[in-house]
Design a protein around this motif. Sequence first.
Motif, PDB file in Angstrom:
ATOM      1  N   ASN A   2      73.381  28.000  25.991  1.00 31.93           N
ATOM      2  CA  ASN A   2      74.155  28.416  27.001  1.00 31.93           C
ATOM      3  C   ASN A   2      74.407  29.950  27.061  1.00 31.93           C
ATOM      4  O   ASN A   2      74.203  30.802  26.372  1.00 31.93           O
ATOM      5  N   ILE A   3      75.131  30.262  28.188  1.00 33.61           N
ATOM      6  CA  ILE A   3      75.409  31.929  28.464  1.00 33.61           C
ATOM      7  C   ILE A   3      76.213  32.512  27.615  1.00 33.61           C
ATOM      8  O   ILE A   3      76.027  33.540  26.856  1.00 33.61           O
ATOM      9  N   LEU A   4      77.319  31.754  26.824  1.00 27.51           N
ATOM     10  CA  LEU A   4      78.238  32.146  25.898  1.00 27.51           C
ATOM     11  C   LEU A   4      77.249  32.480  24.513  1.00 27.51           C
ATOM     12  O   LEU A   4      77.750  33.347  23.828  1.00 27.51           O
ATOM     13  N   GLN A   5      76.481  31.580  24.013  1.00 23.10           N
ATOM     14  CA  GLN A   5      75.718  31.787  22.999  1.00 23.10           C
ATOM     15  C   GLN A   5      74.760  32.967  23.167  1.00 23.10           C
ATOM     16  O   GLN A   5      74.444  33.864  22.129  1.00 23.10           O
TER      17      GLN A   5
END
Length: 186
Positions: A2-5
């Motif tokens: 995901n974007i946070l990762q």
Amino acid sequence: MNILQNIDNWDKNAVAWINAHHTAWLDSLMVFASKTNVWIPFYAILLILLLRIHKQKSVFFVLGIALVITLADQTTSSLMKPFFERLRPCHWQGWQVPLHLPDGCGGQYGFASSHAANTFGLAMFWWLWLKKFYRMAWLLFLWAGVVSFSRVYLAAHYPTDVLVGAMLGAFFAWAVFKFPEKVLKV
């Protein structure tokens, strides 16, 4: 992923790359830039300049700066860091190569950077208050950028810690500057 990762991976890669390119002279410069007490003469010069420019009105500027710094510092240190609990790079144990830490490590959590919030808050408030002194303003933004970069270089913060801190400080400066105009209709 995901974007946070993705952001977390980018942050870690950026810190690792910057930290791997350390030099002795840059270590000294970044430790110096990161220390808040070494900036006291700089603040004194700004205050003297302000008093010469605005005389009695300077009290409003000083109160505004105090409010901006208080809001920025307390929001990052007392609210965000304990809430998000994002370990500073120097506390994260997953590095494949040990980080170079010329200034030690500091507190456990780093999101968002108080140094960035405070310095960009000061720079933005100065720029908003004294727009005709643009030359001084860009120097303050340069100073805030050097201080903020020093935090990444020293592995005390990730780039996004600094970016969010800078945006938060700039926002608080704008809000404190605009508050009398918008709310009090001054």
